[in-house]
Scaffold this motif. Structure first.
Motif, PDB file in Angstrom:
ATOM      1  N   SER A 158      30.347  40.510  33.043  1.00 16.76           N
ATOM      2  CA  SER A 158      30.351  41.078  34.395  1.00 16.76           C
ATOM      3  C   SER A 158      31.657  41.816  34.632  1.00 16.76           C
ATOM      4  CB  SER A 158      30.213  39.969  35.438  1.00 16.76           C
ATOM      5  OG  SER A 158      31.393  39.184  35.440  1.00 16.76           O
ATOM      6  N   GLY A 159      31.707  42.505  35.764  1.00 14.04           N
ATOM      7  CA  GLY A 159      32.926  43.213  36.122  1.00 14.04           C
ATOM      8  C   GLY A 159      34.079  42.259  36.379  1.00 14.04           C
ATOM      9  N   ALA A 160      33.808  41.226  37.160  1.00 11.91           N
ATOM     10  CA  ALA A 160      34.873  40.265  37.477  1.00 11.91           C
ATOM     11  C   ALA A 160      35.443  39.658  36.200  1.00 11.91           C
ATOM     12  CB  ALA A 160      34.340  39.173  38.390  1.00 11.91           C
ATOM     13  N   PHE A 208      39.037  46.686  45.018  1.00 10.50           N
ATOM     14  CA  PHE A 208      38.052  45.613  44.796  1.00 10.50           C
ATOM     15  C   PHE A 208      37.945  45.367  43.297  1.00 10.50           C
ATOM     16  CE2 PHE A 208      34.014  43.603  44.071  1.00 10.50           C
ATOM     17  CZ  PHE A 208      34.000  42.641  45.071  1.00 10.50           C
ATOM     18  N   HIS A 209      38.127  44.096  42.905  1.00  7.32           N
ATOM     19  CA  HIS A 209      38.072  43.780  41.474  1.00  7.32           C
ATOM     20  C   HIS A 209      37.127  42.633  41.146  1.00  7.32           C
ATOM     21  CE1 HIS A 209      41.256  46.640  40.677  1.00  7.32           C
ATOM     22  NE2 HIS A 209      41.979  46.094  41.634  1.00  7.32           N
ATOM     23  N   GLY A 210      36.483  42.027  42.158  1.00  9.78           N
ATOM     24  CA  GLY A 210      35.516  40.972  41.858  1.00  9.78           C
ATOM     25  C   GLY A 210      35.799  39.694  42.605  1.00  9.78           C
ATOM     26  N   GLU A 226      42.105  51.186  40.443  1.00 12.70           N
ATOM     27  CA  GLU A 226      40.843  51.906  40.238  1.00 12.70           C
ATOM     28  C   GLU A 226      41.167  53.400  40.414  1.00 12.70           C
ATOM     29  OE1 GLU A 226      37.649  49.885  42.947  1.00 12.70           O
ATOM     30  OE2 GLU A 226      39.638  49.195  43.527  1.00 12.70           O
ATOM     31  N   ASP A 276      40.697  49.867  36.323  1.00 12.10           N
ATOM     32  CA  ASP A 276      39.417  49.200  36.534  1.00 12.10           C
ATOM     33  C   ASP A 276      38.365  50.287  36.742  1.00 12.10           C
ATOM     34  OD1 ASP A 276      37.173  47.909  37.399  1.00 12.10           O
ATOM     35  OD2 ASP A 276      38.204  46.534  38.760  1.00 12.10           O
ATOM     36  N   VAL A 333      35.072  49.628  36.331  1.00 11.83           N
ATOM     37  CA  VAL A 333      33.796  48.907  36.408  1.00 11.83           C
ATOM     38  C   VAL A 333      32.750  49.725  37.168  1.00 11.83           C
ATOM     39  CG1 VAL A 333      32.714  46.905  37.536  1.00 11.83           C
ATOM     40  CG2 VAL A 333      34.743  46.590  36.106  1.00 11.83           C
ATOM     41  N   GLN A 334      33.179  50.353  38.259  1.00 12.86           N
ATOM     42  CA  GLN A 334      32.224  51.095  39.084  1.00 12.86           C
ATOM     43  C   GLN A 334      32.140  52.579  38.725  1.00 12.86           C
ATOM     44  OE1 GLN A 334      31.325  51.801  43.832  1.00 12.86           O
ATOM     45  NE2 GLN A 334      31.973  49.816  43.113  1.00 12.86           N
ATOM     46  N   LYS A 344      29.240  47.223  35.107  1.00 12.22           N
ATOM     47  CA  LYS A 344      28.017  47.645  35.798  1.00 12.22           C
ATOM     48  C   LYS A 344      26.955  48.397  34.969  1.00 12.22           C
ATOM     49  CE  LYS A 344      29.990  47.687  40.463  1.00 12.22           C
ATOM     50  NZ  LYS A 344      29.077  46.827  41.237  1.00 12.22           N
TER      51      LYS A 344
HETATM   52  C1  PLP Z   1      35.951  48.272  40.558  1.00 10.59           C
HETATM   53  C2  PLP Z   1      35.206  46.975  40.453  1.00 10.59           C
HETATM   54  N1  PLP Z   1      35.715  45.989  39.702  1.00 10.59           N
HETATM   55  C3  PLP Z   1      35.087  44.814  39.565  1.00 10.59           C
HETATM   56  C4  PLP Z   1      33.895  44.552  40.210  1.00 10.59           C
HETATM   57  C5  PLP Z   1      33.215  43.227  40.047  1.00 10.59           C
HETATM   58  O1  PLP Z   1      32.072  43.386  39.272  1.00 10.59           O
HETATM   59  P1  PLP Z   1      30.964  42.233  39.201  1.00 10.59           P
HETATM   60  O2  PLP Z   1      30.268  42.202  40.524  1.00 10.59           O
HETATM   61  O3  PLP Z   1      30.074  42.665  38.061  1.00 10.59           O
HETATM   62  O4  PLP Z   1      31.672  40.966  38.902  1.00 10.59           O
HETATM   63  C6  PLP Z   1      33.328  45.557  40.998  1.00 10.59           C
HETATM   64  C7  PLP Z   1      32.066  45.317  41.719  1.00 10.59           C
HETATM   65  O5  PLP Z   1      31.656  46.013  42.607  1.00 10.59           O
HETATM   66  C8  PLP Z   1      33.993  46.793  41.138  1.00 10.59           C
HETATM   67  O6  PLP Z   1      33.505  47.781  41.886  1.00 10.59           O
END
Ligand code: PLP
Length: 402
Positions: free
Chosen positions: A105-107, A138-140, A191, A224, A226-227, A253
């Motif tokens: 997952s992202g977190a 936002f990182h999780g 981000e 980061d 992730v998004q 994601k």
């Molecule tokens: C930039 C960023 N990092 C981390 C996460 C966390 O991802 P996850 O929900 O898969 O744990 C998100 C989720 O929206 C995100 O946008």
């Protein structure tokens, strides 16, 4: 077949109350279209939460999963598997990175990045454990990722958070310039485009100077993505828009076409800090998920795919700015890069607009109170963009006349 009322009743009775849901039960998707239990269709401008970059029922992803399904779903990381090796090579050959760690997952990818930064500091750079992070980021939701997240509303009630995170203003070097010189700090996490924070796009100059500062002070730069990684901004990775390479990058994601995945990418000189036993995941890099991820990656790196995303990104930007010009008293700002866009309202609640758009057959997401975010599948068509804009204009017109 269960009705929406049945599904809602069971959900509300048995699922913990952590999500505010729209009044909609989805059962099927194809391309950019989702269907509810009555067969009503919705054009998707959400992609889950920026996950379904190739939309739904994608043939390449489906075939890869089906083929792998009968071979091997899971095996532990005590053994080698082909899908994992192949995707790692592709990610490294197409980015700044030399090594990958897979998770779910992202977190988790952010947790991995924090651990890597700390152990690198411990073994090599001899700096402290603290990390500079951004307000509004936002990182999780896990404790490390939550602590890195610079928004109080997500912290409230869960304190004490993990020690050692200092939140500074995004897109502003004033505080960072002094902090990076402090040997207590080992990394900066940012981000390049803040997604949940409201689609706030970093200035190129800011990221370039941040890179210079972190190099000069021997402190790691973590992006980061992730998004916004993996085609969302019209480039394979968001950092490519800014000509700035990080030392560590997180992905998640969209990477496995809708299956759960996360990845930490790093340069060799940083990744070498991890040794067997330092970090691990039971499911990370499993063959079923990674076969889907290989198919996803192959699709988005096919000739012309990302150029097309860029073109559609320009198009949606023009259309959204036309909408702003039509409703200058309602829309405060449009922010857009590739196929991630924000419509920021002065007073309107983004959730109310998203709910009204659902009635008209469009799925969007509300981030922050007054920001409507658009993250359509990257295969969205121009006429679908036109259709959204037309319907959004009707919704906004009704808001004015009410
Ligand atoms: C930039 C960023 N990092 C981390 C996460 C966390 O991802 P996850 O929900 O898969 O744990 C998100 C989720 O929206 C995100 O946008």
């Amino acid at each position: 077949m269960f009705t929406k009322a049945d599904i809602k009743e069971l959900t509300n009775k048995y699922i913990m109350n952590t999500y505010g849901r729209f009044d909609l039960a989805l059962v099927k998707g194809d391309g950019t279209i989702l269907f509810d239990e009555n067969g009503k269709s919705y054009i998707d401008f959400a992609s889950g939460i920026a996950v379904n970059n190739l939309g739904y029922n994608n043939k390449a992803i489906n075939s890869a999963i089906i083929e792998q399904l009968s071979k091997l779903i899971h095996v532990s990381n005590y053994f080698y598997t082909e899908p994992q090796a192949l995707l790692a090579e592709k990610l490294c050959m197409n980015s700044f990175a030399d090594k990958v760690f897979f998770c779910n997952s992202g977190a988790e990818s952010v947790e991995g990045a924090i651990k890597l930064a700390r152990i690198f500091a411990n073994k090599f750079s001899k700096r402290g454990y603290k990390i500079i992070t951004m307000q509004n980021s936002f990182h999780g939701r896990t404790f490390g990722a939550l602590s890195a997240t610079g928004q109080e509303k997500y912290h409230n009630g869960f304190e004490p958070l993990l020690d050692g995170f200092t939140y500074v203003k995004f897109n502003d070097l004033t505080e960072i310039e002094a902090l990076v010189k402090n040997p207590e700090y080992c990394a900066v996490i940012v981000e390049p485009v803040q997604g949940e924070g409201g689609v706030n796009i970093a200035d190129r100059d800011y990221l370039k100077k941040l890179r210079e500062l972190t190099f000069k002070n021997n402190i790691l730069l973590i992006f980061d993505e992730v998004q916004v990684g993996l085609g969302r901004t019209g480039k394979l990775f968001a950092y490519m828009n800014f000509d700035v390479e990080p030392d560590i990058m997180t992905l998640a994601k969209p990477l496995a076409g809708g299956l759960p995945i996360g990845a930490v990418l790093a340069k060799d000189e940083v990744a070498r800090a991890f040794e067997p036993g330092n970090h691990a995941s039971t499911f990370g890099g499993g063959p079923l998920v990674l076969s889907a991820a290989n198919a996803f990656f192959d699709e988005i790196t096919k000739g012309g795919f990302l150029d097309d995303v860029l073109k559609k990104g320009d198009y949606i930007g023009i259309k959204l700015n036309d909408l702003k010009n039509k409703f200058p008293k309602l829309i405060k700002e449009i922010r857009t890069i590739g196929l991630i866009s924000a419509v920021e309202f002065y007073d309107l609640k983004a959730k109310d607009i998203a709910a009204k758009l659902i009635e008209k057959g469009f799925l969007t997401t509300a981030v922050q109170d007054r920001v409507l975010r658009l993250t359509p599948p990257l295969i969205i068509k121009k006429d679908e963009i036109d259709s959204l804009i037309g319907n959004a204009a009707e919704v906004l017109n009704n808001s004015v006349t009410k």
